[in-house]
Structure formats: C-alpha cells, structure tokens
Motif scaffolding. Sequence first.
Motif, short mmCIF file in Angstrom:
data_model
loop_
_atom_site.label_atom_id
_atom_site.label_comp_id
_atom_site.label_asym_id
_atom_site.label_seq_id
_atom_site.Cartn_x
_atom_site.Cartn_y
_atom_site.Cartn_z
N VAL A 580 34.97 88.09 56.38
CA VAL A 580 34.59 89.89 55.88
C VAL A 580 35.17 90.38 57.13
O VAL A 580 35.53 91.59 56.83
N MET A 581 35.04 90.97 58.23
CA MET A 581 35.27 90.95 59.36
C MET A 581 36.31 91.94 59.56
O MET A 581 37.04 92.47 59.62
N ASN A 582 38.03 90.62 58.56
CA ASN A 582 39.04 91.18 58.98
C ASN A 582 39.72 91.81 57.29
O ASN A 582 40.24 91.45 56.73
N ARG A 583 38.48 91.98 56.19
CA ARG A 583 38.50 92.64 55.26
C ARG A 583 39.69 91.44 54.30
O ARG A 583 40.56 91.83 53.96
N ILE A 584 39.69 89.98 54.66
CA ILE A 584 40.19 88.58 53.50
C ILE A 584 39.73 88.97 52.71
O ILE A 584 38.33 89.04 52.00
N HIS A 585 40.46 88.76 52.13
CA HIS A 585 40.55 88.15 49.86
C HIS A 585 40.34 86.06 49.92
O HIS A 585 40.89 85.91 50.54
N THR A 586 39.04 85.99 49.28
CA THR A 586 38.75 84.54 49.95
C THR A 586 38.98 83.89 48.53
O THR A 586 38.38 84.49 47.79
N ILE A 587 39.70 82.72 48.32
CA ILE A 587 39.32 81.84 47.02
C ILE A 587 39.07 80.66 47.37
O ILE A 587 39.54 80.08 48.35
N THR A 588 37.40 80.69 46.67
CA THR A 588 37.08 79.83 47.42
C THR A 588 37.03 78.55 46.31
O THR A 588 36.75 78.60 44.41
N VAL A 589 37.27 77.26 46.47
CA VAL A 589 37.37 76.37 45.60
C VAL A 589 36.56 74.91 45.51
O VAL A 589 36.14 74.31 46.09
N PRO A 590 35.68 74.98 44.72
CA PRO A 590 34.53 73.92 45.14
C PRO A 590 35.01 72.36 45.61
O PRO A 590 35.58 72.24 44.20
N TYR A 591 33.89 71.70 45.31
CA TYR A 591 34.43 70.18 45.79
C TYR A 591 34.36 69.37 43.89
O TYR A 591 35.19 69.18 43.80
N ALA A 592 33.71 70.58 42.69
CA ALA A 592 33.83 69.41 41.64
C ALA A 592 34.95 70.14 40.58
O ALA A 592 35.69 69.20 40.16
N VAL A 593 35.75 71.09 41.36
CA VAL A 593 37.02 71.94 40.78
C VAL A 593 38.01 70.93 41.64
O VAL A 593 39.12 69.79 40.61
N MET A 594 37.91 70.01 42.93
CA MET A 594 39.02 69.50 43.17
C MET A 594 38.71 68.24 42.42
O MET A 594 39.62 67.65 42.44
N LYS A 595 37.37 67.80 42.19
CA LYS A 595 37.38 66.49 41.01
C LYS A 595 38.11 66.35 40.16
O LYS A 595 38.92 65.20 39.55
N ALA A 596 37.82 67.67 39.48
CA ALA A 596 38.37 67.38 38.33
C ALA A 596 40.05 67.57 38.25
O ALA A 596 41.05 67.91 37.44
N CYS A 597 40.68 68.33 39.04
CA CYS A 597 41.50 68.97 39.24
C CYS A 597 42.33 69.40 40.75
O CYS A 597 42.45 70.33 41.13
N PRO A 598 42.51 68.04 41.34
CA PRO A 598 43.18 67.99 42.31
C PRO A 598 44.58 68.47 43.08
O PRO A 598 44.04 69.29 44.27
N ILE A 599 44.92 69.44 42.13
CA ILE A 599 46.20 69.84 43.10
C ILE A 599 45.71 71.63 42.90
O ILE A 599 46.81 72.80 43.13
N SER A 600 44.48 72.21 41.83
CA SER A 600 43.93 73.01 41.87
C SER A 600 44.35 74.37 42.91
O SER A 600 44.61 75.55 42.94
N TRP A 601 43.94 73.38 44.63
CA TRP A 601 43.59 75.47 45.69
C TRP A 601 45.61 74.93 45.97
O TRP A 601 45.80 75.95 46.44
N VAL A 602 46.48 73.74 45.93
CA VAL A 602 48.17 74.44 45.58
C VAL A 602 48.76 75.19 44.61
O VAL A 602 49.19 76.16 44.77
N GLN A 603 48.01 75.62 43.48
CA GLN A 603 48.07 76.50 42.32
C GLN A 603 47.60 77.29 42.96
O GLN A 603 48.51 79.00 42.44
N ARG A 604 46.62 77.40 43.65
CA ARG A 604 46.08 78.85 43.95
C ARG A 604 46.82 80.07 45.06
O ARG A 604 47.40 80.91 44.70
N VAL A 605 47.62 79.16 46.08
CA VAL A 605 48.09 79.38 46.30
C VAL A 605 49.28 79.95 46.72
O VAL A 605 49.79 80.89 46.29
N HIS A 606 49.35 79.40 45.71
CA HIS A 606 51.16 79.73 44.78
C HIS A 606 50.63 80.35 44.22
O HIS A 606 51.83 81.98 44.28
N ILE A 607 49.55 81.25 43.10
CA ILE A 607 49.34 82.20 42.24
C ILE A 607 49.56 82.85 43.61
O ILE A 607 49.59 84.19 43.00
N HIS A 608 48.49 82.99 44.24
CA HIS A 608 47.69 84.30 44.92
C HIS A 608 49.14 84.39 46.68
O HIS A 608 48.73 85.86 47.16
N LYS A 609 50.30 83.55 46.63
CA LYS A 609 50.57 84.07 48.14
C LYS A 609 50.18 83.85 49.05
O LYS A 609 49.62 84.88 49.90
#
Length: 1581
Positions: A580-609
């Motif tokens: 918030v101090m740096n006006r960054i856009h944060t994409i939060t990947v909760p634990y439940a999502v990681m359990k269902a789709c372990p690669i989801s955080w890598v996809q988010r990095v790819h999609i949002h650069k």
Amino acid sequence: MADRGVDLSSLPKEVRDQLAELDLELSEGDITQKGFEKKKAKLLASYIPHLPNASLSLPDVQLSPSHSADPSPEAPGPSTSSPSKHHRAHRSGGARDERYRSDIHTEAVQAALAKHKEEKMAPPMPTKRRSAFVQSPMDACTPPDTSSASEDEGSLRRKAALSAVLAQSLQSPDYWINRSVQSSSTSSSASSTLSHGEPKSQPQPQPQPAASLLADVLAHTRIENSVPPDVTSSTPQESGSRVDLPPAVRGMSRGQSRSSMMETADGKRKGVPVSSRVSTKIQQLLNTLKRPKRPPLSEFFLDDSEEIVEVPQPDPNTPKPEGRQIIPVKGEPLGVVSNWPPALQAALARWGATQAKSPALTALDITGKPLYTLTYGKLWSRSLKLAYTLLNKLGTKSEPVLQTGDRVALVYPNSDPGMFWVAFYGCLLAEVIPVPIEVPLSRQDAGSQQIGFLLGSCGVSLALTSEVCLKGLPKTPNGEIIQFKGWPRMKWVVTDTKYLTKPSKDWQPHIPTANTDTAYIEYKATKEGTVMGVAVSKISMLTHCQALTQACNYCEGETLVNVLDCKKDMGLWHGVLTSVMNRIHTITVPYAVMKACPISWVQRVHIHKARVALVKCRDLHWAMMAHKEQKDTNLSSIRMLIVADGANPWSVSSCDAFLNVFQSNGLKPEVICPCATSAEALTVAIRRPGARGAPLPARAILSMGGLSHGVIRVNTEDKNSALTVQDVGHIMPGALMCIVKPDGPPQLCKTDEIGEIVINSRAGGTMYYGLPGLTKNTFEVIPVNQAGAPIGEIPFSRTGLLGFVGPGSLVFVVGKNEGLLIVSGRRHNADDLVATALAVEPVKTVYRGRIAVFSVTVFYDERIVIVAEQRPDASEEDSFQWMSRVLQAIDSIHQVGLYCLALVPANTLPKTPLGGIHICETKQNFLEGNLHPCNILLCPHTCVTNLPKPRQKQPVDVGPASMLVGNLVAGKRIAQATGRELGMVEDQDLIRKHQFLSDALQWRAQSDPDHVLYVLLNAKGVAVCTATCAQLHKRAEKITATFIRERRSYTGDNVVLLYPPGIDLIAAFYGCLYAGVVPVTVRPPHPQNLAATLPTVRMIIDVSKASCILTTQPLMRILRSREAAASVNVKTWPTIIDTDDLPRKRPPNIYKPPTAEMLAYLDFSVSTTGMLTGVKMSHAAISTLCRSIKLQCELYSSRQVAICLDPYCGLGFVLWCLSSVYSGHQSILIPPLELESSLPLWLSTLSQYKIRDTFCSYSVMELCTKGLGTQTEILKARGLNLSCVRSCVVIAEERPRLALTQSFSKLFKDIGLSSRAVSTAFGSRVNLAIGMQGTAGPDPSTVYVDMKSLRHDRVRLVERGAPQSLPLMESGTILPGVRVIIVNPETRGPLGDSHLGEIWVHSPHSASGYYTIYGEESLQADHFNTRLSFGEPQTLWARTGYLGFIKRTELLDASGDRHDALFVVGSLDETLELRGLRYHPIDIETSVSRAHRSIAESAVFTWTNLLVVVAELGGSEQEALDLVPLVTNVVLEEHHLIVGVVVIVDPGVIPINSRGEKQRMHLRDSFLADQLDPIYVAYNM
C-alpha cells in the motif's frame, strides 16, 4: 582387530593400563563387545602401521533405483527389483515434499544405511493382534507366523522362514520354503521402502525339491535353540551349551509348562518353548542390544546412598570455537526519500484520493480465477466507513464500546483477503489496535486455548469478522457463538459493507505522524505452545515498510503475487503494508487455491507479468510437481522471487530444483531471494537480486558434528554428515546485528561459532504485549564481551534464529531456537532430523510434510521423539522397516539416538490453521497418552546413556559377627521384636481343653450346648445356616461314623475336604479330627471354569496322597462329569464320599492323639511364584495359634466376629474353622463369592450385627472400594453405620497395600468408619500368623523409606513427600509368643535395624515342616529349623521368605515399653535383581499403573536380564500403543531401569490367586509360551 601389527609390550604404560581396564569392563559386562573393540581401536590408533587408505567416492548425483553406486553383486542390503517405468512416473506425481529433499542428503542417507546393513542386526518387529488395528489387508499368502520376519535382510528372513518351517507342519512345506527363499533374495519393490540401488542381476531361484531347499536354508542359518544369551555378559554362548531352567520351574504346579519345553537331539531340555514367537523376538532384541551404547558420557550418578548428579565430563576431542570475537555488522544506511508518507494511513489516503481507480488487491476463487479486485479508492472508502462505525456506531455517545488504543481481534479466513485489508486499515484509521488471529474451527481446536491466552494478555473483548465467517463459527443450540476454550468473553462485530455507516461530511479520521504508540499486534507461538502478541509501533511499521522498499527496490505501480498468509509475517509486511505504501497491485493466492491448483501462483505471475512473487519452499515444490501441465508459462517478468522460509537449511534444494525446472521458462537464477524473518525483529535479512550474469553467492558446506557442538567447520572428511546452507543475503537497511550465545548471558560469539542473531533496528517489534517480564529478556538485550562487560548502551532484540556471519557480511541461518533439541549437551535441529527421515524413501509409508520432531525430558536429559502420519495403504512390515531405517540413518548422520518413533493414522495429528502440524499439541498428546499411534518403536537402550553405574556386589570378606559389632559400634540396634508372653494355663480342665481342638469342641458341647458358634449368611444377608456347639459336635460325630461305615480311611490317612465356604466344611474338619485322619482343605473347582481350576484340585489330591475325598453331592457330580474328564482323568479319583446324607448312629469312640506334636491338618497353598506347597500343622501349633489370636484380639464367648475370607488355607482357614471353637466367640461367616452378586453384603452385616471386629481379604476390600466408593450417600440413606467397627483386619501374606486401605478408610469415613480401624495382618507359609493388629497395642504406624537405599538393602527413613519415597505400613503387632529377627539371607547373620533382610520367626505355632511327596528333608530343614550363623546358635528359627525391617517407634505398647514395628517389604522369591540392585515388582507396578488412566492392572518380571512389563488395557484398543512410551518413561524416571518388552493385554489376563495376589511366574510362563494373546508387544531397543 585393532591390535594387528602392534606389539603390546612396546606400548606406553598408561595405554597398557587403559587396555587392561577395558578388558575388565568387557569381562564384567559393563561394555559390549562392539564398544570394547571401538575403544580399543581408538587407543591403539596412533600405534598401528598405516595402510594407504582406499576410499570410494560417490558421484554427486542422486542414486536412482536402477543405478548402483556399488556394482558388485554382493552389495549389502536388500536387492531391490527396479520399479517399472509406469510405477516410477506415478510416484513422481505424488505429494513428495521437496522442501526437505536434498540430493546430497538422500545419498548420504543411502550410504549410511548401507553401512548399517553390514554392521547391525535389525531390531525385532513388534507383535500386534490382528484385530487391533485393521490398517491394510494382509498378503493373502502369508505363512501362519511371519510376524517375526520383519526384515528383508537375508539372514533374518531365512531364520524366520526356517522357524515357520520348523515350528508348524504346514500344508505344503515346499511352497512356503520356495516363497521364503525367493523373498529373501529378491524382495518385491512393494516391500522395499528404501531405494538402495542394487542391480537386479541376481538369478531367480528355480523351484527345487523341498529337501534340498531346506538344506539350503539350513546352510545359511545358525539355529539357536539355547536360551538367549544373557545381555550382561558378552561372552558368546555356544549353541549346544546346557541351560538350567529358571529356578521357578522347580515348582510342582508347573508340570504343564515343562511339556512344552524343547527336546533337543542330545536329550537335554532347553528353556525355550518351541512355538514361541516371543522368544525368537527376544532373541533378535538381545542381538540388537549388543550394539554399543551411545557416546560414553561419564555417568550421571555415583550411586551412593545419595544420588549425585554430576555434569558429564567434556570429551577432549570436542571442537571448540577458535576465531576472534565477532564485530557487530551494520546494514546499509536507510535512505530518506522526499515523498515517503509521514504515516502508513497517510499513504492510503493519498492513493485513495489521487489513484482511486488503481488496483490494490485481486483475490482468487477456489479454482484460481480472479474473484474481485479492490481498487485503492474502494479500499480507502471502506476503511473510512469501518473506522467511523467502530468509533461512533458501537455503544452510545456517552459510553462508546471502543476507545483509542483498544485491542480488537480480526477473525477472517485466508480466502477473504479483501475483508481483512479493510478491517486492518479501518482499525489503523480508528486508532484501535488490530490483533489478527486464525479462525477457530471448533471448541477443542489445536492451540485455540493458547489463542485465548493471547487475547487475554492483550485485553481483547471485541472481534471483527465477516458475515460468511460468522455463519461458519460453531454455535450453541440456541444460536449463540460458543465460548471457545480459554477465550475471554467476546463481542462479535460483522464488517461487511452493508452493515457499515457512511461517515458524515464533517468527520475526518485523525492521522498523526507515526509515533511510538502500538500500531498492530502480531501473534507468535513459542516452543512450549504459548501464543504471545508482538506489538509493532507505528514508527516501526513505517520504518519497516521503508526498509523493505529500499532492500527490495519496490516501485510504484508494480504487481506482486503473494502466496503467504496475509495476517502475519512476510504476507502482512510485503503483501498488505509495504504494497500500500508503494501503490503496488497485490494478487493473493490463498492456501485453499494452492491445494486445489498448485501451479496457480505461477499462472498468475505469467498472466499479470508480476515483478515480485512471495512464496515458501512448499509452493516451489508444488509448482514443480504440477509443471508438466504448463508448457507455455513465462516467468521472465520476475525480478524478485522472495522465499520466505529461505532460512530453513533445507530450502537450498527446493530453490535449486525449482530453478532447474523453470529456467527454460525464463526464470533467471539471480532473482531467487531467500530471506530470514522473526516475529520479534520482523525482517532480519534478505538477499538482494543480483546483476544479470553475476556469479551466484557461494554456499557453506558445514560439518553436522561441528554444528552439534555449536561451531562452524567446513565439512571435509565425511560427506554423509554435511549440511549445505545458502545465505539469506545482507541485513536490513538501518539495522545493526550481532551474534550472541543462545543461552546464558548474551555474550558475543566468536567468528566460527553458531549463536543467536540479535538485531538493533527502528523497524522491529517493541514488546510482548502485556508481558513486561518476557519483554525485557527479549527486546532489551545488551550484548557483553568475553570479560562480561556490556559492549554499549543500545538494546538489541533476540530473533530466535541461530546462525553466523559469512564472508562479505552475508548472513547464514542454520536453525531456530524453537526447533533446537539439546541432547547430552549437543544441539540438533528438528528440521535437520525431519530431512534425514524423509531422505529414507518414505513415499509408501508416511506423508511428507506430516512429520513432527520434538524432545521430551526423561531421566535428566532430553530425548528425541519423531511422530509421522502413516499412509493407510502402508503395510505393517513396510512401516516397521521404514522406522528401523530412520533410526539407523539418524544414528549415522547426526550421531544421536532416537528415543521414540511413532506412526499415527493419516490425518490424526493436530493441525495448525494453515495445515502444518501443531508440534506442542502433538507433544502434549504424546505425554498424556492421547496420540493413539498405530506403530511405535522405542529405543531407550541406545539413547539412555546416563543411567547410574550398576552396583557391584562386594564379596563378603567381612564375617557376620564383625558386621554386628560394626552395627553396635555405630549405635544401631539389632533388628528384632517380640510379642507379649503367652502366659501359663493353670487349670487342669483348661489344659485338656486347650491341648486339642477336638477336646475343646466336646467340652463346649457339654458345658454350653446351645451357644451359637457359627452363622452363615447368603447374598441377601439372611442366615441360611447356624451351628451351636452341640450341633457342630453331633455333625462331626456323624462324619466320623461315615468313615467307620465306609472303612476307606485309617488313622493318619490324608483326606481331602472339597466344600464351598460354609459350616459343612467346619463339621467335616472336626469329623476328621474325631476319626484320627488328617484333613486337607481344598478350594472346589469353579463350575464355569473347570479347565483352569480342576487341574489344581487334582494336583493337591495327588501330592497329598489323599485316601478319599469328602464333598457334597453337586460337587461329586462335577468331579465325575464329562466336562471334568476333558481336563483330568476322572477314573483315577480316590474314593469320593458325599456327606449330604449322614448316618444317624454315633461312632463308638472319638480318636485322641497320643501327643500334641502329631499332625492335625495339612495346609496347601499356591505361592505367588507359582509353587504349590503344603505345610504340616501339629495339634500343639494350632492350639497355641488360637490362644495367641484370642489374647491379641481379646476374643471370648460373648463376642461376635464377622469373617469375609476364603476358608481354605493360611490364616483365613484358622479364623473360619478353628478360632471360634477355641475361644467360644460367635463367627458370622460371609463367603467372599456372595459379594459378587451383592456388594454391600459385608458392610451391611457389620452395621446390622453391630460387629466390633472383622477380618477380610484385600480382594474384598478392593471390591467394596471400587464398587461402593461412589455410593456412600445411598448406603447412608439405607441406615448403614460402621461406627461400631473397632478393628477391621486385612489377612494377607504380602506388603500391606497402603493405598487401598487408605482409600477404603477415606471412602467409608462418611458412614462412620473410624480412620484407626483398618489394619493388616501378616503370615507366611512357615508361620500362618506373625503379626496382627490387636485391641490393646498402639495404632499401626506408617513410615516413608528412601527407595534408592532400599534397592541397596538399606533402610533410610525420609520425610513424607520426599522424592523417591515409599510409604510402608506396619504389618500388625507381633502376636503373643512370637519372636522376629531380621537376617541377612546370604550370611545368615542378624542385621541392624537400618538394613533390609529376611524375616525369621521363632514361635510355638510355626508349622512343623513342608509336606512333600519326595520327603526333601533338606528343603524342610532349611526353612523350618534354621540357626543363625552366630548370636543365638541354640534357637531354631523358621525362614518366612519375606524381606522386611524393624523400626523402634515412639509409641508405647501395652507393657509401657517402646513399640517395635515390623514392616514387610516383599517376597524374597519375587524380587528382581537388575543392574546389581534389588527391586520389588510391586513398586514398579505401582509406577506403571499411574502412567495412564487406561492401565487397569500391571505386572512385571524379568527374562534374561530384560525387564518385561505386562499392562492390562482398560480403555479402547486404539489406546494400546499410547501406553508403551508412558510405561517406558515412568519406569526409567522412577526406577532408573530400561523396560525391555512392553506387553499390552486385555483386562483379566494377569492371573491372581484367591488372596488377590498376582501370579507373576504363571504370567511369565504364559508370555514365553506365547499364550497371552496380547493386543500389542513392543520390544524396546
């Protein structure tokens, strides 16, 4: 051997002396053969001519199952057939947690295990009842007994196969032999839990004829049919050596057990039953015990009369730090940037106003797709609404609920970060202090009580939550949220937007410049499980954000993917505050999502650069596992991949493996940034991203041995015990860091020493909220130099991280304080142990990431425990093998012994909210016996190295006379005591009456015919039968007439009386006396349990050579029944006479014995050691005994006495049958069996008849205590009153059961029982009544003796409540005419009163000898007519076989002298000689029964120097394995003994005789013959 090529005579004298000392230790069994060789080799190492050392270096690759490091076909260990390609592919997709995998480590473990294979025997596998835990379907083709074949080592498989072949004649022997031989050479991949990497080049054996195969098996196996070797002596036993049976086997009752002993070729009987699984196991156990004990620490105690705990002597070879003192390390200066906000809320206000459309947070749904995006404008407006609502809409204007500075709990699930952000910033704007906590799932949630402690210490009474979360919280039936365990009363406020009020136009939040007031509180759990709140001030929060911005080079408008929990730690600091101090856009990947789709955080990095990603090693691992599905992801946008747990030593392999996989997807090596954090100091250090193409930082390869001593040594020699650590970068901007010693004063470490990192920084926590004492020790530490002087004024904060500063001021972390296990002064890191355990291929056995390591304190040291969750499909054998290998790997790599390794069913360990294991709760469950493991292995023999030295018995050079003189000189009196005088009987008439009981009865029948002597009660308390003097006399005459009619018995013959307890028995006894035959009373067989009870009846009849049996018609039918024929030969009974229909005529004359020394009756009894003994009682002895009891208890005709005892032997028989006829008092007879159908019978009789004196057994007292203890109010209401009872005497031949008598007194105090009434009598085989509490003597006294001294046969009195104290109650006052002396059983000399010795008795009513069929006069003379070796050579004594002591008390006896009290400690036959000390089974059993609420009863015995504990399980079978560690712990703590075998059985398995005493030898026989049907047998290694 080590001494090859060494001329011993040329060695220096001190070396030769040390060698001689070693030889002595070996010969005395103080050291194992292996330990001896090791020490000898060490001594001679410098004198041996050196050979060139050929070492085999292993390639730096992980060994895959198909490649071998050792190509020779004779590679040690199991040869594992290589798994198929399909199988391997399937495995790699499993949940293998790479977080702990290191190629080097796995290889090290493999090598260590291979080494173990060559040296060590495998431990025996526990035996488990099949029904107990149905975990996996058994292999359909398992031979009937494979439980002993737990290893896939060829030799043991063969041995087990062989025992299976020999022990049972199986339907098709060649089939089983084929199976066993094949399995020993090539075990299938399913049973191999460890990919050793041997080639599959071994030929499969072709089926051959059974005979040749058997020969083949025999050729490889040494059959040991002798008793397993004594563990204490290390001389190998020859196979054919003769083995004496244990002494207890001499007993006559043990004929049955002999038949199962093994006959060997040479015709000698051996001591191991053939079918015994147990003994082969114990054999294996003994072999395992030949391993040397762990490091030879100097013993903790010199076992003097006092226990002196001494500090172990340091090993001279321990590595010591050698560097100079460390200089504090300074971080780069914290730059000042012109547009940094004055407070964090100001930044939010600025972005909310100027960049309202800019995205602040994107949350994902469970499938990993974006759910909503919160813009800075929305975040600002909602936070403002919440702040306004909190301050103005709760409560009233005059009484607001919240004031500035109040603490508020934030309860939001991980899956709803938006609500949490709004609540957090809303609280900051309202100037209340947010305390984020986890959502409680149930009332009993693991750790919820500790969260309650946190809320209490922070004074929280209000909780903010979302509507969805509130609905999910557990409720009471009327809809209110339940009161969570340990929580203060809470008010719940829902913060969804629809419930918030829009602030009025004129309302503006107050945003002051950041100051030292607390901004928020972050929770932190300690090693002990306590949860504390770390307060972070507003200025610290802002400074920390600035430092992170500078260190990570954050820019405005960047995108960050956060996989961490946003409520605390890095997830909060980067993902909520700095963003918030740096006006960054944060994409939060909760634990439940990681359990269902372990690669989801890598996809988010790819999609949002995304430029930055915030992850843990676990996320790297999961992404790597699911990588195959994602070919086109591009990670080139990442400039910083922050690894939050990069300080974990095992993170290095995860980072490497992830880079390996994703480098082709654009991931740059230099962007991986491990960091180190702590709840107290926030971010400690972080690696800055390197320049493109710059070399990556070097790694430290450290020696584990050095680390365990707290020093840094680069590992050179043993690659297996190396730890590779990566740096966590440089410390934070604006911080100052030192390394101090983790314990004691904060002294600065040397440069090559591991210590705790301490930080001074404006950006750290300020205190533990509400806990000022703890705060001072953690947040206000001033380091001191070697001299102890402070190095400055500035305070540092402890971080709890252990590490050192490497080259270029890089920080290295090697562990955490909370994971530190200090065993015998050496430090081990829990994470390291987990990693080693996981390197033992556990894929089939346990779940990765579900392993807990902690230490418990047992016997003055920490002991390591590992608990893991077992997969449901893992077989018993796989699990056991995995456990054995983990033990070996940890032993080799960490040089530390594991105390306990437990496997629990899947999903049963307590979880933390984010799915990890709650270590403290797991430890608590372990210690309380609530873990419910399905497999357990304890290894106290290897890891407990601080036991006191075994006692060496001194040779008796000193004669008993000198000892006596020594005692007298030392002021100790000789231990002896005498009852009062019997007195003389003057009157001739009385002399006739008193000499023979038969005369006494006739005299009473003439002088007082209608006086009632006996009243027999039934279960309803109704008198079913009475006998006056005349009736009893007449009935006895009729029985005499029957003898004459039948002409079956002649004067002096033995006649068995087989009657239920009652008046018939008494009449039959006097009938025998009238007829001149010798009665033998025998307990009738139990109709429902003939198989167990009839053989004893038969044995007594045979041993006593009875000429006939007197009995009732129902019993006569039973003796001749078909059921009886199944147990004994019913055709060979002596004549059976039923006495239900007696003739009317009187006998012509009544027999008068010529002398009073003639035999009156035989008293048969089975001792607790299983010996059947019959003693001869003369007429003179019984009349003297009755006179003695009459005087002691003041019995005369007008008295009534209630007797609730078995009337078949000992004092019970005397009181039931003889005493009333002699003294004339009325006896109310209550058969103990009647109590089973009517518990209050005995007590209500005492109340109804106003009885003053009663006699009972411990069994009766126990029945009343357990059955009626809770019903005293009901009994009182029925009018039951025991205030009339003056003495209640327990008749026993054992140590008084103080706990039972005390609880009986306390429970029935409410219905009038006097606390002084209960006492105990003491008798033995040689003298039926030695002590009995009379009416005139002083109250029985209780003393507390020191148990340590008692083990040395010394008596040292201590205060009540002293540690290791044992309360003992006096065993009744010595009877009139009795003398007692305490004697050394070996020297037969009298002892002083400070010694424990055998109780010898001199009395006119001692028995006259054993009645034996072989007439073993030596045995008789030894026990009945023994003389002291000096002192009073003319007096004849009888040896009771009981150990005890005599103490002169302050109380006065009837004659006014000081009273000598006799204390019985236990039977000499039952004592256990272990480690040279004397133990009494009851003491160990008392400790065992206290260990867990489910232990109903326990018994102990020894077998070849192993202590075996049998515990009856009163609870459910899933608790069976909980008992094993608790039993082992308590015996080690309280008795300094290591339990060898723990056997868990059903209630009622431990055999108990009629007196309520345990039959430990019968139990031992059943155990060795494998007849116990145990629930579980654990072999402690």
